[in-house]
Design a protein around this motif. Structure first.
Motif, PDB file in Angstrom:
ATOM      1  N   ALA A  10      21.750  14.564 -16.414  1.00  0.00           N
ATOM      2  CA  ALA A  10      20.691  15.542 -16.667  1.00  0.00           C
ATOM      3  C   ALA A  10      20.000  15.961 -15.374  1.00  0.00           C
ATOM      4  O   ALA A  10      19.653  17.136 -15.201  1.00  0.00           O
ATOM      5  CB  ALA A  10      19.671  14.976 -17.657  1.00  0.00           C
ATOM      6  N   ASP A  11      19.788  15.015 -14.439  1.00  0.00           N
ATOM      7  CA  ASP A  11      19.119  15.381 -13.193  1.00  0.00           C
ATOM      8  C   ASP A  11      19.975  16.347 -12.374  1.00  0.00           C
ATOM      9  O   ASP A  11      19.464  17.314 -11.790  1.00  0.00           O
ATOM     10  CB  ASP A  11      18.728  14.146 -12.371  1.00  0.00           C
ATOM     11  CG  ASP A  11      19.845  13.137 -12.200  1.00  0.00           C
ATOM     12  OD1 ASP A  11      21.022  13.494 -12.385  1.00  0.00           O
ATOM     13  OD2 ASP A  11      19.533  11.965 -11.883  1.00  0.00           O
ATOM     14  N   ASP A  62       9.643  16.693 -11.154  1.00  0.00           N
ATOM     15  CA  ASP A  62       8.200  16.933 -11.140  1.00  0.00           C
ATOM     16  C   ASP A  62       7.907  18.430 -11.253  1.00  0.00           C
ATOM     17  O   ASP A  62       6.960  18.841 -11.940  1.00  0.00           O
ATOM     18  CB  ASP A  62       7.582  16.389  -9.860  1.00  0.00           C
ATOM     19  CG  ASP A  62       7.545  14.865  -9.837  1.00  0.00           C
ATOM     20  OD1 ASP A  62       7.756  14.256 -10.907  1.00  0.00           O
ATOM     21  OD2 ASP A  62       7.311  14.298  -8.757  1.00  0.00           O
ATOM     22  N   MET A  63       8.727  19.239 -10.602  1.00  0.00           N
ATOM     23  CA  MET A  63       8.512  20.687 -10.620  1.00  0.00           C
ATOM     24  C   MET A  63       8.678  21.254 -12.025  1.00  0.00           C
ATOM     25  O   MET A  63       7.965  22.184 -12.424  1.00  0.00           O
ATOM     26  CB  MET A  63       9.488  21.363  -9.649  1.00  0.00           C
ATOM     27  CG  MET A  63       9.237  22.849  -9.455  1.00  0.00           C
ATOM     28  SD  MET A  63       7.615  23.170  -8.742  1.00  0.00           S
ATOM     29  CE  MET A  63       7.570  24.962  -8.859  1.00  0.00           C
ATOM     30  N   LYS A  65       8.623  13.237 -19.713  1.00  0.00           N
ATOM     31  CA  LYS A  65       8.646  12.926 -18.281  1.00  0.00           C
ATOM     32  C   LYS A  65       8.917  11.447 -18.063  1.00  0.00           C
ATOM     33  O   LYS A  65       8.016  10.630 -17.858  1.00  0.00           O
ATOM     34  CB  LYS A  65       7.342  13.342 -17.607  1.00  0.00           C
ATOM     35  CG  LYS A  65       7.467  13.339 -16.079  1.00  0.00           C
ATOM     36  CD  LYS A  65       6.252  13.901 -15.397  1.00  0.00           C
ATOM     37  CE  LYS A  65       6.471  13.928 -13.888  1.00  0.00           C
ATOM     38  NZ  LYS A  65       5.291  14.432 -13.163  1.00  0.00           N
ATOM     39  N   ASP A  66      10.188  11.136 -18.087  1.00  0.00           N
ATOM     40  CA  ASP A  66      10.687   9.776 -17.889  1.00  0.00           C
ATOM     41  C   ASP A  66      11.913   9.906 -16.991  1.00  0.00           C
ATOM     42  O   ASP A  66      12.957  10.419 -17.413  1.00  0.00           O
ATOM     43  CB  ASP A  66      11.053   9.156 -19.239  1.00  0.00           C
ATOM     44  CG  ASP A  66      11.662   7.769 -19.112  1.00  0.00           C
ATOM     45  OD1 ASP A  66      11.816   7.286 -17.973  1.00  0.00           O
ATOM     46  OD2 ASP A  66      12.002   7.178 -20.147  1.00  0.00           O
ATOM     47  N   TYR A  67      11.783   9.498 -15.741  1.00  0.00           N
ATOM     48  CA  TYR A  67      12.863   9.702 -14.777  1.00  0.00           C
ATOM     49  C   TYR A  67      14.176   9.078 -15.242  1.00  0.00           C
ATOM     50  O   TYR A  67      15.254   9.626 -14.997  1.00  0.00           O
ATOM     51  CB  TYR A  67      12.466   9.139 -13.410  1.00  0.00           C
ATOM     52  CG  TYR A  67      11.262   9.822 -12.807  1.00  0.00           C
ATOM     53  CD1 TYR A  67      11.265  11.192 -12.569  1.00  0.00           C
ATOM     54  CD2 TYR A  67      10.111   9.109 -12.496  1.00  0.00           C
ATOM     55  CE1 TYR A  67      10.162  11.828 -12.015  1.00  0.00           C
ATOM     56  CE2 TYR A  67       9.004   9.733 -11.947  1.00  0.00           C
ATOM     57  CZ  TYR A  67       9.027  11.089 -11.716  1.00  0.00           C
ATOM     58  OH  TYR A  67       7.925  11.728 -11.188  1.00  0.00           O
ATOM     59  N   LYS A  68      14.095   7.948 -15.936  1.00  0.00           N
ATOM     60  CA  LYS A  68      15.320   7.305 -16.404  1.00  0.00           C
ATOM     61  C   LYS A  68      16.055   8.187 -17.412  1.00  0.00           C
ATOM     62  O   LYS A  68      17.284   8.120 -17.530  1.00  0.00           O
ATOM     63  CB  LYS A  68      14.997   5.948 -17.016  1.00  0.00           C
ATOM     64  CG  LYS A  68      14.517   4.909 -16.005  1.00  0.00           C
ATOM     65  CD  LYS A  68      14.352   3.551 -16.642  1.00  0.00           C
ATOM     66  CE  LYS A  68      13.875   2.521 -15.633  1.00  0.00           C
ATOM     67  NZ  LYS A  68      14.825   2.364 -14.490  1.00  0.00           N
ATOM     68  N   ARG A  69      15.297   9.017 -18.127  1.00  0.00           N
ATOM     69  CA  ARG A  69      15.918   9.933 -19.094  1.00  0.00           C
ATOM     70  C   ARG A  69      16.851  10.912 -18.388  1.00  0.00           C
ATOM     71  O   ARG A  69      17.886  11.311 -18.940  1.00  0.00           O
ATOM     72  CB  ARG A  69      14.819  10.685 -19.858  1.00  0.00           C
ATOM     73  CG  ARG A  69      15.328  11.758 -20.820  1.00  0.00           C
ATOM     74  CD  ARG A  69      16.011  11.101 -22.009  1.00  0.00           C
ATOM     75  NE  ARG A  69      16.462  12.082 -22.982  1.00  0.00           N
ATOM     76  CZ  ARG A  69      17.611  12.728 -22.924  1.00  0.00           C
ATOM     77  NH1 ARG A  69      18.445  12.498 -21.894  1.00  0.00           N
ATOM     78  NH2 ARG A  69      17.966  13.587 -23.868  1.00  0.00           N
ATOM     79  N   PHE A  70      16.502  11.290 -17.183  1.00  0.00           N
ATOM     80  CA  PHE A  70      17.292  12.278 -16.450  1.00  0.00           C
ATOM     81  C   PHE A  70      18.477  11.651 -15.714  1.00  0.00           C
ATOM     82  O   PHE A  70      19.328  12.377 -15.194  1.00  0.00           O
ATOM     83  CB  PHE A  70      16.401  13.023 -15.455  1.00  0.00           C
ATOM     84  CG  PHE A  70      15.462  13.996 -16.109  1.00  0.00           C
ATOM     85  CD1 PHE A  70      15.844  15.314 -16.316  1.00  0.00           C
ATOM     86  CD2 PHE A  70      14.210  13.591 -16.552  1.00  0.00           C
ATOM     87  CE1 PHE A  70      14.983  16.203 -16.931  1.00  0.00           C
ATOM     88  CE2 PHE A  70      13.347  14.473 -17.161  1.00  0.00           C
ATOM     89  CZ  PHE A  70      13.733  15.780 -17.363  1.00  0.00           C
ATOM     90  N   GLU A  71      18.530  10.367 -15.670  1.00  0.00           N
ATOM     91  CA  GLU A  71      19.652   9.701 -15.011  1.00  0.00           C
ATOM     92  C   GLU A  71      20.832   9.501 -15.952  1.00  0.00           C
ATOM     93  O   GLU A  71      21.877   8.990 -15.536  1.00  0.00           O
ATOM     94  CB  GLU A  71      19.200   8.347 -14.456  1.00  0.00           C
ATOM     95  CG  GLU A  71      18.202   8.468 -13.308  1.00  0.00           C
ATOM     96  CD  GLU A  71      17.834   7.122 -12.729  1.00  0.00           C
ATOM     97  OE1 GLU A  71      18.539   6.681 -11.786  1.00  0.00           O
ATOM     98  OE2 GLU A  71      16.861   6.507 -13.202  1.00  0.00           O
ATOM     99  N   LYS A  72      20.689   9.926 -17.196  1.00  0.00           N
ATOM    100  CA  LYS A  72      21.762   9.776 -18.172  1.00  0.00           C
ATOM    101  C   LYS A  72      22.669  10.999 -18.177  1.00  0.00           C
ATOM    102  O   LYS A  72      22.239  12.107 -17.859  1.00  0.00           O
ATOM    103  CB  LYS A  72      21.170   9.572 -19.575  1.00  0.00           C
ATOM    104  CG  LYS A  72      20.350   8.300 -19.725  1.00  0.00           C
ATOM    105  CD  LYS A  72      19.792   8.192 -21.142  1.00  0.00           C
ATOM    106  CE  LYS A  72      18.970   6.914 -21.312  1.00  0.00           C
ATOM    107  NZ  LYS A  72      18.403   6.814 -22.685  1.00  0.00           N
ATOM    108  N   GLN A  73      23.925  10.794 -18.547  1.00  0.00           N
ATOM    109  CA  GLN A  73      24.850  11.915 -18.684  1.00  0.00           C
ATOM    110  C   GLN A  73      24.345  12.863 -19.772  1.00  0.00           C
ATOM    111  O   GLN A  73      23.763  12.436 -20.765  1.00  0.00           O
ATOM    112  CB  GLN A  73      26.250  11.401 -19.019  1.00  0.00           C
ATOM    113  CG  GLN A  73      26.892  10.593 -17.891  1.00  0.00           C
ATOM    114  CD  GLN A  73      28.264  10.071 -18.271  1.00  0.00           C
ATOM    115  OE1 GLN A  73      28.522   9.778 -19.425  1.00  0.00           O
ATOM    116  NE2 GLN A  73      29.157   9.950 -17.287  1.00  0.00           N
TER     117      GLN A  73
END
Length: 415
Positions: free
Chosen positions: A67-68, A132-133, A149-157
């Motif tokens: 996702a990121d 953040d943006m 807004k959970d950074y770990k959420r964006f580290e997932k495929q």
């Protein structure tokens, strides 16, 4: 050593990359895309500086993205390089200034606040400045049901339905939306065998993806909402988001449906009476508004202004929320949205309608029927004298109501 390797991996999977001399010597910048279905999209993205390749000269179009990585592609699709500095595309800024000026000021403020420059974080989580943006723009809310807004959420495929959610959120924020009846029709008539298999909180926008052309189904008749997104697919999606000319909007068979199309926007009417009344209102407006300006909207309404400049100013101040600055509108008439069975006309209490008096009278004739428009008008004048609350009455076997709306009065007819 482990941290160093992880950092290197993130760098290689994100932006920017430099292709090896082996790839540069080839006719194509990458040695594994010649026969790939997304070759043109990959080359276009490469030329725009969205992505590059891996040190071994490959692009790896079938690798799954996280996702990121996807949101970095999205943001970079709306960027440009000016004198060696990456900033938001000024052409996009100009588009927002006309269509969504409220968002433009918020985005500029967010850029200044975060000193956002499209660069990865030098320490810590590499995608933090981009994520953040998103919430500062604000494109997503911190408590978003799909991407909080959970950074770990964006580290997932990322799955296709999740990518579609991000695309549609962006589209609805910065471009627009579609008629609710039309989106419901597309949801029920997409022809895709698994179009109802979206996760509930993600699938609200699925019809918008097809109508806009941001995403399409596969030739085998499936959408595959739970399939993971590859690098090639992600690039294709974000390029479509940035460039509407690359989209292929879904066009359902509307035979037998009651609909109109205004400036490419389709409004689907819930019944024949509403459809016929709308067309009659348009016809009457074009006949009777011989001075001033008749604005036919894409939501089943018509508005009369002094001139076209007033109509454009009204739209601008409405979009920016500056309602007190909106110029005078002489009258509004149209049909209700959704499935409600209402037709209406809004007119000023002052009766200042120099360009629309004849139109107003013709609308009352239409609503009253049997050449009884003048009689309906007299009844309305009686209620206007003491309209402290919504008044209901029946005339010529039709049900009406009248009520105040600021400096205007609304007459509704129920059918």
């Amino acid at each position: 050593m482990m941290i160093a390797l992880l950092t290197l991996t993130l760098f290689i999977t994100a932006f920017p990359y430099t292709a090896s001399s082996q790839a540069k010597e080839a006719e194509l910048p990458f040695n594994d895309i010649e026969k790939h279905w997304a070759k043109d999209s990959i080359l276009q993205a490469y030329e725009k500086g969205l992505v590059d390749g891996f040190p071994d000269g490959t692009f790896r179009p079938n690798d799954i993205v996280k996702a990121d990585q996807f949101i970095v592609m999205m943001l970079r699709a709306f960027s440009e390089n000016v004198d060696g500095v990456t900033i938001f595309d000024q052409e996009w800024y100009e588009f927002l200034s006309t269509h969504q000026p409220g968002f433009l000021s918020e985005i500029r403020a967010a850029v200044r606040k975060n000193q956002f420059d499209f660069q990865m974080a030098k320490t810590g989580y590499w995608a933090k400045p981009y994520i953040d943006m998103l919430y500062e723009m604000p494109y997503l809310l911190e408590f978003d049901s799909v991407f909080p807004k959970d950074y770990k959420r964006f580290e997932k495929q990322i799955k296709r339905e999740e990518a579609g959610y991000l695309l549609a959120e962006w589209f609805h924020h910065f471009e627009g939306s579609f008629d609710s009846n039309y989106t419901e029709f597309v949801r029920n008539n997409s022809g895709l065998k698994d179009f109802n298999n979206f996760t509930d909180k993600v699938g609200a926008y699925r019809a918008s993806l097809l109508i806009s052309g941001l995403m399409n189904g596969y030739p085998d008749g499936y959408f595959y909402p739970h399939r993971y997104v590859t690098r090639a697919e992600a690039l294709t999606m974000v390029l479509r988001l940035r460039d509407p000319s690359l989209r292929t909007p879904y066009e359902p068979d509307l035979k037998g449906q009651y609909y109109t199309e205004v400036n490419g926007y389709i409004t689907l009417f819930s019944d024949k009476f509403k459809y016929d009344t709308y067309n009659s209102l348009v016809k009457l407006g074009r006949k009777h508004v011989t001075t001033g300006f008749l604005k036919i909207n894409d939501i089943g309404t018509m508005m009369v202004f002094k001139n076209n400049d007033d109509a454009e100013s009204y739209d601008y101040y409405t979009r920016t929320g500056q309602f007190p600055l909106r110029p005078h509108v002489e009258m509004v008439t149209g049909v209700s949205g959704g499935s409600s069975q209402i037709v209406f006309v809004l007119y000023p209490k002052s009766k200042e309608m120099p360009n629309s008096k004849a139109y107003f009278d013709s609308v009352l004739e239409l609503f009253a029927g049997n050449d009884k428009g003048a009689e309906l008008k007299k009844i309305m004048q009686t209620y206007e004298k003491n309209l402290s609350k919504q008044m209901y009455f029946t005339f010529n076997m039709k049900d009406f109501s009248m009520y105040n709306s600021g400096s205007d009065i609304v007459l509704e007819m129920y059918y």
